[in-house]
Design an enzyme around this catalytic site. Structure first.
Site, PDB file in Angstrom:
ATOM      1  N   CYS A 118     -10.410 -28.235  -9.782  1.00 52.99           N
ATOM      2  CA  CYS A 118     -11.435 -29.003  -9.074  1.00 52.99           C
ATOM      3  C   CYS A 118     -11.557 -30.418  -9.656  1.00 52.99           C
ATOM      4  CB  CYS A 118     -12.780 -28.291  -9.153  1.00 52.99           C
ATOM      5  SG  CYS A 118     -14.033 -29.230  -8.277  1.00 52.99           S
ATOM      6  N   ASN A 225       2.257 -25.322  -4.171  1.00 50.78           N
ATOM      7  CA  ASN A 225       1.173 -25.717  -3.252  1.00 50.78           C
ATOM      8  C   ASN A 225       1.146 -27.230  -3.085  1.00 50.78           C
ATOM      9  OD1 ASN A 225      -2.357 -26.135  -3.650  1.00 50.78           O
ATOM     10  ND2 ASN A 225      -1.347 -25.656  -1.734  1.00 50.78           N
TER      11      ASN A 225
HETATM   12  C1  LIG Z   1     -11.944 -28.415   2.078  1.00 50.10           C
HETATM   13  C2  LIG Z   1     -11.158 -28.000   0.874  1.00 50.10           C
HETATM   14  C3  LIG Z   1     -11.742 -27.169  -0.062  1.00 50.10           C
HETATM   15  C4  LIG Z   1     -11.019 -26.754  -1.180  1.00 50.10           C
HETATM   16  N1  LIG Z   1     -11.590 -25.890  -2.071  1.00 50.10           N
HETATM   17  C5  LIG Z   1     -10.841 -25.375  -3.087  1.00 50.10           C
HETATM   18  C6  LIG Z   1     -11.353 -24.386  -3.959  1.00 50.10           C
HETATM   19  O1  LIG Z   1     -12.507 -23.982  -3.862  1.00 50.10           O
HETATM   20  N2  LIG Z   1     -10.539 -23.892  -4.923  1.00 50.10           N
HETATM   21  C7  LIG Z   1      -9.251 -24.346  -5.106  1.00 50.10           C
HETATM   22  O2  LIG Z   1      -8.543 -23.873  -5.998  1.00 50.10           O
HETATM   23  N3  LIG Z   1      -8.759 -25.311  -4.307  1.00 50.10           N
HETATM   24  C8  LIG Z   1      -9.505 -25.806  -3.299  1.00 50.10           C
HETATM   25  N4  LIG Z   1      -8.971 -26.747  -2.462  1.00 50.10           N
HETATM   26  C9  LIG Z   1      -7.573 -27.180  -2.675  1.00 50.10           C
HETATM   27  C10 LIG Z   1      -6.618 -26.310  -1.894  1.00 50.10           C
HETATM   28  O3  LIG Z   1      -6.694 -24.967  -2.309  1.00 50.10           O
HETATM   29  C11 LIG Z   1      -5.185 -26.818  -2.060  1.00 50.10           C
HETATM   30  O4  LIG Z   1      -4.829 -26.701  -3.421  1.00 50.10           O
HETATM   31  C12 LIG Z   1      -5.028 -28.267  -1.643  1.00 50.10           C
HETATM   32  O5  LIG Z   1      -5.639 -28.497  -0.386  1.00 50.10           O
HETATM   33  C13 LIG Z   1      -3.540 -28.658  -1.585  1.00 50.10           C
HETATM   34  O6  LIG Z   1      -2.853 -27.939  -0.602  1.00 50.10           O
HETATM   35  P1  LIG Z   1      -2.496 -28.600   0.809  1.00 50.10           P
HETATM   36  O7  LIG Z   1      -1.737 -29.871   0.542  1.00 50.10           O
HETATM   37  O8  LIG Z   1      -1.683 -27.519   1.491  1.00 50.10           O
HETATM   38  O9  LIG Z   1      -3.795 -28.861   1.501  1.00 50.10           O
HETATM   39  C14 LIG Z   1      -9.687 -27.197  -1.361  1.00 50.10           C
HETATM   40  C15 LIG Z   1      -9.116 -28.046  -0.416  1.00 50.10           C
HETATM   41  C16 LIG Z   1      -9.817 -28.445   0.690  1.00 50.10           C
HETATM   42  C17 LIG Z   1      -9.152 -29.333   1.693  1.00 50.10           C
END
Ligand SMILES: Cc1cc2nc3c(=O)[nH]c(=O)nc-3n(C[C@H](O)[C@H](O)[C@H](O)COP(=O)(O)O)c2cc1C
Length: 392
Positions: A118, A225
Site C-alpha cells: 500500500c 502483477n
Molecule cells: C482500486 C484499487 C484498489 C486496490 N487495493 C489493493 C489492496 O487492498 N491490496 C493490494 O494488495 N493491492 C491493491 N491494489 C493493487 C492491485 O492489487 C494491483 O497490485 C495493482 O492494481 C497492479 O495491477 P494492475 O496493473 O493489473 O492493475 C488496488 C488497486 C486498485 C486499482
C-alpha cells in the site's frame, strides 16, 4: 471441435495450475485484491466467467480484533466461493498472528494473502504499507507470525502468501529480500506488483523485475502483477519472465469476462471477441442482482456507479447515459439506463486498455524520519501505520 473453438497458437498460454494448500488454482490466474472493488458480488461474477483464485478485499488485522463490524462484514464470503481467500494487513506481529488464529479457528478462510504494497501516505509515513519491507526484521516477524498462526491452527491446511511492490523507489528496491524472507518463512507463493511505491500505478510495470525474482526464488511459485489487460499480456508476461501465474488488477474492472478470455487462452481455445453492448448490459444486470442478493436489498447501490462507468468505457453509450450512470441509486434506474443502450454496439479498438481507476505516479513517498538509514534496525510502528487503508 468446431471452427470457432480451434486453438489459436498465437494466444495459447502454457503454464500448469498452481497448488495452494489443499486447492488447485486452474488456470494460474488470480484476481488482485482491490479495496472497494473485490467484494463478494464482484468475485462471484468474475469466477462465473472462468477459473482462478478470487481474492477478497484487504482488511486490517487490528480492526478485526477490535471487533469493527464493517471489517468482519468485508471478511464474509459467498457460499458459491470455492476458495475463501482474504487479504490481511498488519504491522504488529502479535496482532496479526492473533487475527490469523481467529480467522482460521472460526473456519472463516481457506487462504490468507498479506499486503505489503500500500503506497498511501497516511500509512507509509508511519512506516506501514509499502514502506514496511525496508525494515527486514519487522517484515520477517510479521510474515512469521501469520504463517505460524495459520499452520498451528489449521494443521497446514490454510496457506499464507505475500504480495508486495518492487520497493520504495528505484534506489530502494526490496523485492528480492522480501521474497527470500517470505520463502524462508514458509509462504505458499509470492506475488510481485512490479512497480515501486513511488511509481504508484503509472505504467509501465517493470516485468523484467518479475524475471529477476523468478530467477532468485526457486522453491515456491512466483506470480507476476502489473498491466495484464488481455490474454496476450498474460502470455507475454509468462513467456518473458517465466513466472508461474498472473495477478490481474485493473484489467478486469468493468470487464469481468477477462477471466473467460484468460481461461480460454490457458486451455488453448480461441479467445472470444469483446462483447457487444447487449452482452455488457446482461453482465451489468447480473452484477446488480448479485449485489442486491448479497446485501439483501437495494441500499448502497450508489457504490455501483464506478463499476457502471467502467463497463461503459469504450462503448458508444452517449453522454446523457454516462451522466445518468453517475447518479443511479436504484435497480429501476439502472434498468432504465440499460434499456437505452444499443445492444448491437461494438467497443472501440483497444477497449481493454482504456484507463480504469488509478493511473498516476506519486511525487514522493512519505516516510518516517531517517527511515532509510538502517534496514536492519529494530522498529515498532505506531498505530497510524495500521490506519484503515485501501489500496496496494
Ligand atoms: C482500486 C484499487 C484498489 C486496490 N487495493 C489493493 C489492496 O487492498 N491490496 C493490494 O494488495 N493491492 C491493491 N491494489 C493493487 C492491485 O492489487 C494491483 O497490485 C495493482 O492494481 C497492479 O495491477 P494492475 O496493473 O493489473 O492493475 C488496488 C488497486 C486498485 C486499482
Amino acid at each position: 471441435m468446431s471452427a470457432t473453438s480451434l486453438p489459436d497458437p498465437g494466444t495459447t498460454i502454457t503454464a500448469p495450475p498452481l497448488r495452494l494448500g489443499p486447492f488447485t488454482v486452474d488456470p494460474p490466474v488470480v484476481l488482485a485484491p482491490m479495496a472497494g472493488v473485490t467484494d463478494a458480488p464482484f468475485r462471484v461474477l468474475c469466477s462465473s466467467f472462468g477459473g482462478g483464485l478470487f481474492v477478497n478485499q484487504m482488511v486490517t488485522a487490528r480492526a478485526l480484533l477490535e471487533g469493527h463490524a464493517s471489517s468482519w462484514e468485508l471478511a464474509r464470503f459467498h457460499p458459491a466461493e470455492r476458495i475463501r481467500s482474504l487479504q490481511l494487513y498488519g504491522t504488529d506481529p502479535l496482532t496479526l498472528g492473533e487475527a490469523v488464529r481467529r480467522l482460521v479457528a472460526e473456519d472463516r478462510v481457506d487462504h490468507i494473502d498479506m499486503n505489503f504494497g500500500c503506497p498511501a501516505a497516511k500509512v507509509t509515513r508511519n512506516g506501514g504499507g509499502a514502506a514496511l519491507p525496508y525494515k527486514r526484521r519487522l517484515l520477517r516477524d510479521v510474515v512469521r507470525a501469520a504463517v505460524q498462526a495459520a499452520d498451528a491452527e489449521s494443521g497446514g491446511r490454510v496457506p499464507v502468501t505475500v504480495k508486495f511492490r518492487l520497493g520504495i523507489d528505484d534506489d530502494h528496491l526490496t523485492f528480492l529480500d522480501t521474497a527470500r524472507t517470505a520463502e524462508e518463512e514458509g509462504v505458499a507463493w509470492v506475488a510481485l506488483h512490479a512497480r515501486t511505491a513511488l511509481q504508484h500505478y503509472a505504467p509501465p510495470a517493470h516485468w523484467d523485475r518479475i524475471a529477476e525474482l523468478k530467477q532468485a526464488i526457486t522453491s515456491i511459485p512466483v506470480l507476476g502483477n502489473g498491466d495484464i489487460f488481455c490474454p496476450d499480456d498474460a502470455r507475454s508476461m509468462i513467456t518473458s519472465t517465466g513466472c508461474d501465474g498472473v495477478v490481474v488488477g485493473r484489467g478486469c474492472l468493468g470487464r469481468p469476462w477477462l477471466f473467460r478470455d484468460l481461461a480460454a487462452a490457458f486451455a488453448g481455445e480461441q479467445v472470444p471477441p469483446p462483447p457487444l453492448l447487449g452482452e455488457v448490459a446482461d453482465t451489468i444486470r447480473r452484477h446488480v442482482s448479485l449485489i442486491v442478493e448479497w446485501q439483501g436489498g437495494e441500499e448502497r447501490l450508489a457504490h455501483f456507479r464506478k463499476h457502471l462507468a467502467w463497463y461503459l468505457k469504450g462503448y458508444p453509450a452517449g453522454s446523457s447515459v454516462r451522466q445518468q450512470a453517475g447518479q443511479v441509486a436504484t435497480v429501476a434506474q439502472i434498468d432504465e439506463l440499460l434499456d437505452q443502450l444499443d445492444p448491437t454496439a461494438e467497443p472501440v479498438e483497444g477497449v481493454e486498455r482504456i484507463v480504469r481507476s488509478h493511473s498516476n505516479s506519486l511525487s514522493r513517498v512519505a516516510l518516517p524520519e531517517r527511515w532509510l538509514d538502517d534496514p536492519d534496525a529494530e522498529v515498532q510502528l505506531p498505530r497510524g501505520a495500521e490506519a484503515l487503508v485501501s489500496g496496494g
